[in-house]
Design an enzyme around this catalytic site. Structure first.
Site, PDB file in Angstrom:
ATOM      1  N   SER A 157       0.833  -1.207   0.000  1.00 34.34           N
ATOM      2  CA  SER A 157       0.000   0.000   0.000  1.00 34.34           C
ATOM      3  C   SER A 157       0.869   1.259   0.000  1.00 34.34           C
ATOM      4  CB  SER A 157      -0.958  -0.033   1.189  1.00 34.34           C
ATOM      5  OG  SER A 157      -1.959   0.950   1.062  1.00 34.34           O
ATOM      6  N   ASP A 209      -8.974  -4.759  -6.569  1.00 30.58           N
ATOM      7  CA  ASP A 209      -8.662  -3.554  -5.787  1.00 30.58           C
ATOM      8  C   ASP A 209      -8.863  -2.325  -6.665  1.00 30.58           C
ATOM      9  OD1 ASP A 209      -7.570  -1.528  -4.265  1.00 30.58           O
ATOM     10  OD2 ASP A 209      -5.501  -2.264  -4.405  1.00 30.58           O
ATOM     11  N   HIS A 268      -7.220  -5.360  -1.627  1.00 31.39           N
ATOM     12  CA  HIS A 268      -6.151  -4.515  -1.088  1.00 31.39           C
ATOM     13  C   HIS A 268      -6.022  -4.796   0.420  1.00 31.39           C
ATOM     14  CE1 HIS A 268      -3.761  -0.729  -1.242  1.00 31.39           C
ATOM     15  NE2 HIS A 268      -4.053  -0.708   0.039  1.00 31.39           N
TER      16      HIS A 268
END
Length: 463
Positions: free
Chosen positions: A195, A383, A440
């Site tokens: 991330s 995602d 995600h």
């Protein structure tokens, strides 16, 4: 011989045998200077693996970085050493150790006691073993970084966390940690994260490359870096949401083509000002996209977990656990150094002044592509907040060319696990793969597939 004597003899022999087994177990991995953690509240019995926690002071000891260290289950003396960063910025590395299925533990998702007034669960969450831990083939340091994340803290009121400071402190941390743990000094080192750490991990890797070349102390045996669902350049990531939504059939062809034509390919709300048709088309697109969970488009948004409505909400469970005084004692957290453990800073009115001073990490990737490190970049294909399409776009800016493997399926147990591409030049090799059906970040949703991906890549076996 009396029954009483026999019973006592058996008891003594049993105690000695258990002591021997435990002593032998805790010496099967290299000794460290950290504090060993043998019990954790919420986990039944003795931890069936070696867990170490500790602090390393950087920047004249004003910054104290907290870490969890789990040695490899295979060959800790020679297996790769990963230093792991969570996203945020400001998320504790416990996020990926537990929720991300990278470490040896995971929370049991069973219900806790529920308070109808506050709409929150309470009680101590239960922990269980994770069968898909990446420690099967690697030593992993889970670092609470930047300062303010997890149990890391600073003694300086003047300190401001930010992208650049995080990278420099992490470099100093790793040098000091290796000095304190010389048995790992020769292990292959990989910088890894997910991330938002897509902004800082390449910067840290370049710090190490430059430090090695300049001869700043003992060289770090850097072999590469790993990124999952990485943030790179926020503007372009937002741009790709509409394109991604169309690709995965969230938007119909008609809605997408109308938005593309009226907005001229620029889907930012600010670009729609003064363009009534573009604004109308984006509002139509939003009605299709907004009900979905950005991190996993196969789920609807969920804000209030309850016994009747499950949410993929990590904060309440981890914060109940990590703020427990017995948990902090077990982890050897320094008393009084933090007021409250927060999984990810900057949410729910939490004040966290963080400087976003790396606008884009693409230039760091470009610099690294002129050096020998390997790179593994993976993305869950469900995602929408960090769409894999964007990663493919910025990869084209690197000094690499596609190999024979380009957008080819790879398999696990006879099923497609994702699609992989290989790029390289004379020095650098980049593997990019999607993880089919994952969000995600990918290991949370597809832990078995992600472990297989990592095992193959880290051992130089093709996907």
């Amino acid at each position: 011989m009396s029954n009483k004597f026999v019973t006592q003899l058996i008891l003594v022999l049993t105690i000695n045998l258990v002591s021997f087994v435990l002593c032998n177990y805790y010496h099967t991995t290299p000794n460290t200077n950290s504090n060993a953690v043998r019990f954790l509240p919420g986990f039944p019995g003795i931890l069936p693996f070696n867990l170490q926690t500790g602090y390393v002071g950087v920047w004249d000891e004003q910054v104290q970085l907290f870490y969890y260290f789990i040695p490899s289950e295979k060959k800790p003396k020679t297996d790769p050493l990963l230093i792991w960063f969570s996203g945020g910025p400001g998320c504790s590395s416990l996020t990926d150790l537990v929720f991300g299925h990278i470490g040896k533990l995971t929370f049991n998702k069973g219900p806790l006691s529920f308070d109808a007034t506050s709409q929150r669960e309470f009680g101590l969450p239960r922990l269980e073993s994770n069968p898909y831990s990446w420690t099967k083939v690697a030593n992993i340091i889970f670092l609470d970084s930047p300062v303010g994340a997890g149990f890391s803290y600073t003694t300086s009121k003047a300190y401001l966390p930010g992208d650049t400071n995080t990278a420099k402190q992490a470099y100093e941390f790793l040098k000091k940690w290796l000095m304190e743990h010389p048995e790992f000094a020769r292990n292959p080192v990989y910088i890894a994260g997910v991330s938002y750490s897509g902004k800082v991990v390449p910067s840290i890797a370049l710090e190490i490359v430059n430090g090695n070349e300049a001869g700043f102390g003992a060289k770090i045996n850097l072999q590469g870096y790993i990124l999952g669902n990485p943030v790179t350049t926020k503007y372009l990531e937002n741009q790709t949401k509409v394109e991604y939504a169309h690709r995965v059939s969230v938007l119909s062809d008609e809605i997408y083509e109308s938005a593309k034509g009226s907005c001229h390919g620029d889907y930012r709300p600010i670009a729609a000002k003064g363009n009534a048709q573009c604004k109308k088309n984006l509002e139509t697109a939003s009605k299709c996209i907004d009900p979905l969970e950005d991190e996993f488009v196969l789920e609807s948004k969920c804000f209030h977990p309850s016994p009747d409505k499950w949410c993929r909400d990590h904060d309440h469970m981890s914060e109940l656990w990590a703020n427990n005084i017995n948990v902090q004692k077990a982890l050897h957290v320094r008393e009084g150094t933090i007021n409250q453990w927060i999984r990810c800073r900057g949410h729910n009115n939490d004040k966290f002044n963080y400087t976003h001073d790396i606008d884009s990490s693409v230039s760091f990737h470009q610099n690294l592509s002129m050096h020998p490190p390997r790179a593994l970049i993976f993305s869950g294909d469900q995602d929408i907040c960090m769409p894999y399409m964007f990663t493919l776009k910025w990869m084209k800016k690197l000094n690499v060319v596609p190999n024979d493997v380009y957008w080819s399926p790879w398999f696990l147990y006879g099923q497609v696990a994702g699609y992989v591409t290989e790029h390289s030049n004379d020095n650098y090799n980049l593997t990019f793969t999607t993880i089919k059906g994952a969000g995600h970040v990918a290991p949370e949703y597809k832990p078995r597939e992600c472990l297989a991906m990592f095992q193959r890549w880290i051992t130089f076996n093709p996907l």
